[in-house]
Motif scaffolding. Sequence first.
Motif, PDB file in Angstrom:
ATOM      1  N   THR A 145       0.842  -1.195   0.000  1.00 35.09           N
ATOM      2  CA  THR A 145       0.000   0.000   0.000  1.00 35.09           C
ATOM      3  C   THR A 145       0.869   1.234   0.000  1.00 35.09           C
ATOM      4  O   THR A 145       1.976   1.227   0.526  1.00 35.09           O
ATOM      5  CB  THR A 145      -0.929   0.034   1.236  1.00 35.09           C
ATOM      6  OG1 THR A 145      -1.702   1.241   1.179  1.00 35.09           O
ATOM      7  CG2 THR A 145      -0.146   0.024   2.529  1.00 35.09           C
ATOM      8  N   PHE A 188      -2.758   5.398  -0.535  1.00 30.97           N
ATOM      9  CA  PHE A 188      -3.841   5.853  -1.407  1.00 30.97           C
ATOM     10  C   PHE A 188      -4.624   4.654  -1.938  1.00 30.97           C
ATOM     11  O   PHE A 188      -5.793   4.716  -2.206  1.00 30.97           O
ATOM     12  CB  PHE A 188      -3.311   6.659  -2.578  1.00 30.97           C
ATOM     13  CG  PHE A 188      -2.401   7.756  -2.159  1.00 30.97           C
ATOM     14  CD1 PHE A 188      -2.798   8.643  -1.171  1.00 30.97           C
ATOM     15  CD2 PHE A 188      -1.144   7.909  -2.723  1.00 30.97           C
ATOM     16  CE1 PHE A 188      -1.961   9.667  -0.751  1.00 30.97           C
ATOM     17  CE2 PHE A 188      -0.312   8.927  -2.314  1.00 30.97           C
ATOM     18  CZ  PHE A 188      -0.711   9.802  -1.331  1.00 30.97           C
ATOM     19  N   LEU A 231      -4.393   0.006  -2.008  1.00 29.35           N
ATOM     20  CA  LEU A 231      -3.806  -1.158  -1.364  1.00 29.35           C
ATOM     21  C   LEU A 231      -4.100  -2.370  -2.238  1.00 29.35           C
ATOM     22  O   LEU A 231      -5.148  -2.453  -2.860  1.00 29.35           O
ATOM     23  CB  LEU A 231      -4.451  -1.328   0.024  1.00 29.35           C
ATOM     24  CG  LEU A 231      -4.017  -2.499   0.896  1.00 29.35           C
ATOM     25  CD1 LEU A 231      -3.982  -2.058   2.346  1.00 29.35           C
ATOM     26  CD2 LEU A 231      -4.897  -3.713   0.746  1.00 29.35           C
ATOM     27  N   VAL A 256      -9.046  -1.671   7.430  1.00 31.43           N
ATOM     28  CA  VAL A 256      -9.595  -0.688   6.496  1.00 31.43           C
ATOM     29  C   VAL A 256     -10.335  -1.335   5.326  1.00 31.43           C
ATOM     30  O   VAL A 256     -10.917  -0.649   4.502  1.00 31.43           O
ATOM     31  CB  VAL A 256      -8.517   0.280   5.958  1.00 31.43           C
ATOM     32  CG1 VAL A 256      -7.883   1.062   7.097  1.00 31.43           C
ATOM     33  CG2 VAL A 256      -7.458  -0.445   5.149  1.00 31.43           C
ATOM     34  N   PRO A 282     -12.641   3.347   1.442  1.00 32.00           N
ATOM     35  CA  PRO A 282     -12.122   2.890   0.148  1.00 32.00           C
ATOM     36  C   PRO A 282     -13.132   2.099  -0.674  1.00 32.00           C
ATOM     37  O   PRO A 282     -14.017   1.445  -0.132  1.00 32.00           O
ATOM     38  CB  PRO A 282     -10.950   1.989   0.553  1.00 32.00           C
ATOM     39  CG  PRO A 282     -11.186   1.623   1.968  1.00 32.00           C
ATOM     40  CD  PRO A 282     -11.932   2.745   2.582  1.00 32.00           C
ATOM     41  N   LEU A 336      -7.886  -1.902  -2.965  1.00 31.62           N
ATOM     42  CA  LEU A 336      -8.638  -0.802  -2.374  1.00 31.62           C
ATOM     43  C   LEU A 336      -8.139   0.491  -2.984  1.00 31.62           C
ATOM     44  O   LEU A 336      -6.942   0.651  -3.198  1.00 31.62           O
ATOM     45  CB  LEU A 336      -8.402  -0.724  -0.864  1.00 31.62           C
ATOM     46  CG  LEU A 336      -8.683  -1.940   0.002  1.00 31.62           C
ATOM     47  CD1 LEU A 336      -8.456  -1.568   1.455  1.00 31.62           C
ATOM     48  CD2 LEU A 336     -10.108  -2.409  -0.214  1.00 31.62           C
ATOM     49  N   MET A 360      -8.648   4.669  -2.259  1.00 30.28           N
ATOM     50  CA  MET A 360      -9.257   5.702  -1.430  1.00 30.28           C
ATOM     51  C   MET A 360      -9.805   6.787  -2.354  1.00 30.28           C
ATOM     52  O   MET A 360      -9.090   7.251  -3.247  1.00 30.28           O
ATOM     53  CB  MET A 360      -8.160   6.248  -0.523  1.00 30.28           C
ATOM     54  CG  MET A 360      -8.589   6.746   0.804  1.00 30.28           C
ATOM     55  SD  MET A 360      -9.633   5.639   1.728  1.00 30.28           S
ATOM     56  CE  MET A 360     -10.118   6.757   3.028  1.00 30.28           C
ATOM     57  N   PRO A 361     -11.049   7.200  -2.174  1.00 27.68           N
ATOM     58  CA  PRO A 361     -11.603   8.250  -3.042  1.00 27.68           C
ATOM     59  C   PRO A 361     -10.968   9.616  -2.748  1.00 27.68           C
ATOM     60  O   PRO A 361     -10.355   9.798  -1.695  1.00 27.68           O
ATOM     61  CB  PRO A 361     -13.087   8.289  -2.669  1.00 27.68           C
ATOM     62  CG  PRO A 361     -13.313   7.225  -1.670  1.00 27.68           C
ATOM     63  CD  PRO A 361     -12.003   6.740  -1.178  1.00 27.68           C
TER      64      PRO A 361
END
Lengths: 622, 393
Positions: free
Chosen positions: B191, B194, B196, B269, B371, B386, B388-389
């Motif tokens: 990761t 931002f 993963l 997460v 995410p 994943l 992240m927006p």
Amino acid sequence: MQKIKILPDVVANQIAAGEVVQRPESVIKELIENSLDAGSDSIFVVVKGAGKQLIHIVDNGFGMSKEDLLLSVRRHATSKIYSSDDLERIITYGFRGEALASIAAVSQLEIRTRQKEDEMGWKLLSEPSKELIIEPCITEIGTQIFVKNLFYNVPARRKFLKSNLTEFRYISDTMIKFALSKPEIRFTFYDEDTLIFDLKPSDLINRIKDLWGENTSSSLLPVYLENEYIKINGFIGKPHLVKQSKSGQYIFLNGRSIINKSISHAIFSAYEHLLEKSGNPFYIIFIELNPESFDVNVHPQKNEVKFEDERMIYGFMNKAVSKTLQENNLAPEYHFINQQVSQPFGKIDNNQVSPDKDYLIVNKLTGEIIEKTQTNSLNSTFPQSHYYPRQQFNHREQAFTSAFDKIFGNSPNEDKSNIDIFKTETGESSESSNISYWQLHNKYILTQTANGLTIIDQHAAHERILYEKALKAMNREFSYSQQLLFPVTVKVTPTEMKLIEELKTELNSLGFVFDFLSVDKIEITSVPLDTINGEEINSFREIIETYDEYQKVRHTNKRDNLAASYSCKSAIKTGQKLSVEEMKNLITELQKCEVPYACPHGRPIIIEFTLDFLDRKFGRIL
Amino acid sequence: MRFSANLSDFNKILQKTLPAMPRKSTIPVLEHLNFSLTGNRLRVIATDQDITIMSMMNVDGMEDGNVLVPGKRLNDIVRALENKGTFEFNSDEENYEIKIITSFGQYGMKGLNPEEYLDLPELFQSEKPSLDTETKDEKDTTSSKSAFFTKDEIIRLADKTYFAVSTDEFRPAMTGVLFQFRETYVNAVSTDSFRLVKAVCKSDKPNYPIELNVILPSRTIDLLRKVDNDLFMSFIENQKKITHARFDFGETILITRVIDEKFPPYEAVIPTDYRMTVKVNKSEFLSSIRRVSIFTSSISNQIKLELENNEISITGEDEDSGSKAIEKISCNYDKEKYLIGFNFKYLEDALHNIDDDNDEVVISFTEQNRPAVIKAKEDSDDLLMLIMPVRLN
């Protein structure tokens, strides 16, 4: 109908206090001046709540006797002048006899003092509209003053004080001024428990180094010029130390910090186009002048000065700074070398500079200008741009924009937004469609223009682009922000925390979103989308650090300041290899900037060598 | 020391070991390859102190010996000889002068005394797994801390995770790939905070250590992407702490320092309470993103996805220059409108990371500050990503 009455002392002092004591900073200024006048060589200052709660000053000066101590808080009690004749020759800092009385009128004051020859000292407690208490006490030689709860009895004034951060900045600026004017004196300065600085006795250059660091002190040039009336010495910063505010500028007249627009302007104009128009050079200048030829008693704060012969001072100052800049050959080199190489010295016709058919003598190998005579009388101002062949450089902005326009093949009047670097529609500019870019030492971008060769500093160019974008970002409603899977906890110092709190909105609009975890920790949950990958947190730290450094020396618009530190830290570095695409892109972006010719620190971004210049250099044209 | 060898075989051993040799080092001896010959076995070692590679090959040995050879020059001449024919290698044990003799001529260079080479802290002796493939099974039983991967398995784990490794020196744990051994499966996780990636490798038998976590540096992962053989992984411990990982494959041993840091608690997460899951055609989605992204702001790389009426609208916009693009592709979603923004590069990377033969991609969303989950297949967790927006205002 009200009868006319003489005001009681208390009220009169309160009114007068308003003039001398405007804010905590003025208290500190007055008290340090007293300490200096008392021959102290070590002065210790502690403030609490930016001086609103407590100001504590300790010196090791002469101290006062009991009688003097009692008198000291009375109005117009001063040890420094006795008659109005003395006013003509003020050499001490204080003289109006107002300071302590004024301070006593608006605060709870405690003075402890002891003279060298006495075994016991005296302690005086004063509180407005209360009896003075004076009693013997045990204390060190010298004077200690506690000013508590300033303006507690004048709520109107207290209300007008600025935020702690701002008031503190005033104080630290004043501390810096004293520290500069008296490098031989030790100054220790605490904000509550935090040591701001402890400056050991030293000389000016080392003191500057202690205050601003090696980077600044090594970028200074000495200034020195003297005649029988006036002596100027000190240091001026190289153009890259430029600031957006006037706070890196210190002028001392006979050791007293003063503000004088005319002198500032004289210095600025000597820099001329070495600086961006809005830029302010860094300088620390000491002027020594016969005390009879100026008046400091213009204003109770004593930082404004009236000169008998202001024009003379202006000219002399301008000359002193110009001389230093010339000797150090600071103007970009191409400014000088407009002549043939065969003979080392030659005249250049200077009629373009000033209308009076003047000329200059130039060392053509080095580009140095040799002053033609010393006949310039002191009060004639030196021609401002005398050391540049004017044509290209009479106006710096023009020089750079025109270089820019040449790259992009536009006339200076055309709106910049219409400029298209890849414009190919006319036969004439078809050349520009296959412009090639070349990177020199991973540092500069070289490209051909219609008139010759242009060199662009890649870091400065990118910095300028980011700077303008950051300013734009902070002024718009929304931000671009990448959220993090794993928030990062950053530990910060209390001062940084204050800054971060103050800058929260601006940092958010740059794209940094964070929560406050505890007094010294924040958790970053989002970062800007446009920083270099893997450098986000690093740049956050550096932005805060840089901002803090800027903050210490200038009171500028916080957005400018933040944008400048952001752009400097996020810009591509010198040494980074760029592809042709990247170079093209950089130049296109640069072209969209409002000030494409200088980076936020005022360093030039673009330098142009004309074919004409090259032809002369190669002896094709004589 | 004297031997002769086939140039193309010799080139292979160079290419295997050279990645561990630093191009420039403050310790000049590291810019050399450590050659030693015993009988017909030539052993070559290179190290940059983080990664050490040892490889062996058969040659026609004439005289045993040991010498340090300037790596770059040797590689250059071997390349220039274009892998043709044989050559003779000859070094003088007195003055370490090296001669390379080919049919074209003779090349000389100055080597160094092998005693000047770094003491490799018994890395190769520690567990003494010999290079003979036959003894592998035996080692399996002697150590609970070892694992076997086929060539395809290790390449897949390395390939899928490599792109998401962070370069942020402030968070060293994220500059490597976490290998989580859980007896019957291995998770490889990387990761950059931002996005993963988690790639899983399963086995029918309890092939892996029961519970073991180790973070391998991204450079090692890059090298693992190129292995040419099945691979046996083991660990070197110092005071009960794993300091190095060791990979034996073919006639090569690679030893790497591991990153001794705590990997972020990534399991926490990964959302499990999806609000919606959509399936889209991968290549359609990818080419839409590619076109729309041309119109995004170069500062932000931001695109927005809007889900409604069995469609995803993909928009990109640059307010500063006034450019804008919108495309629609179909998907299986008919609930209320849902809007979310991403850095398009991360979406692209994730979609590219899904195997070519997989036409479909499954994306699950929960909330705007959590995410999105991207998988190749809905019911498989072999590969999970994943992203992240970005924050929408």
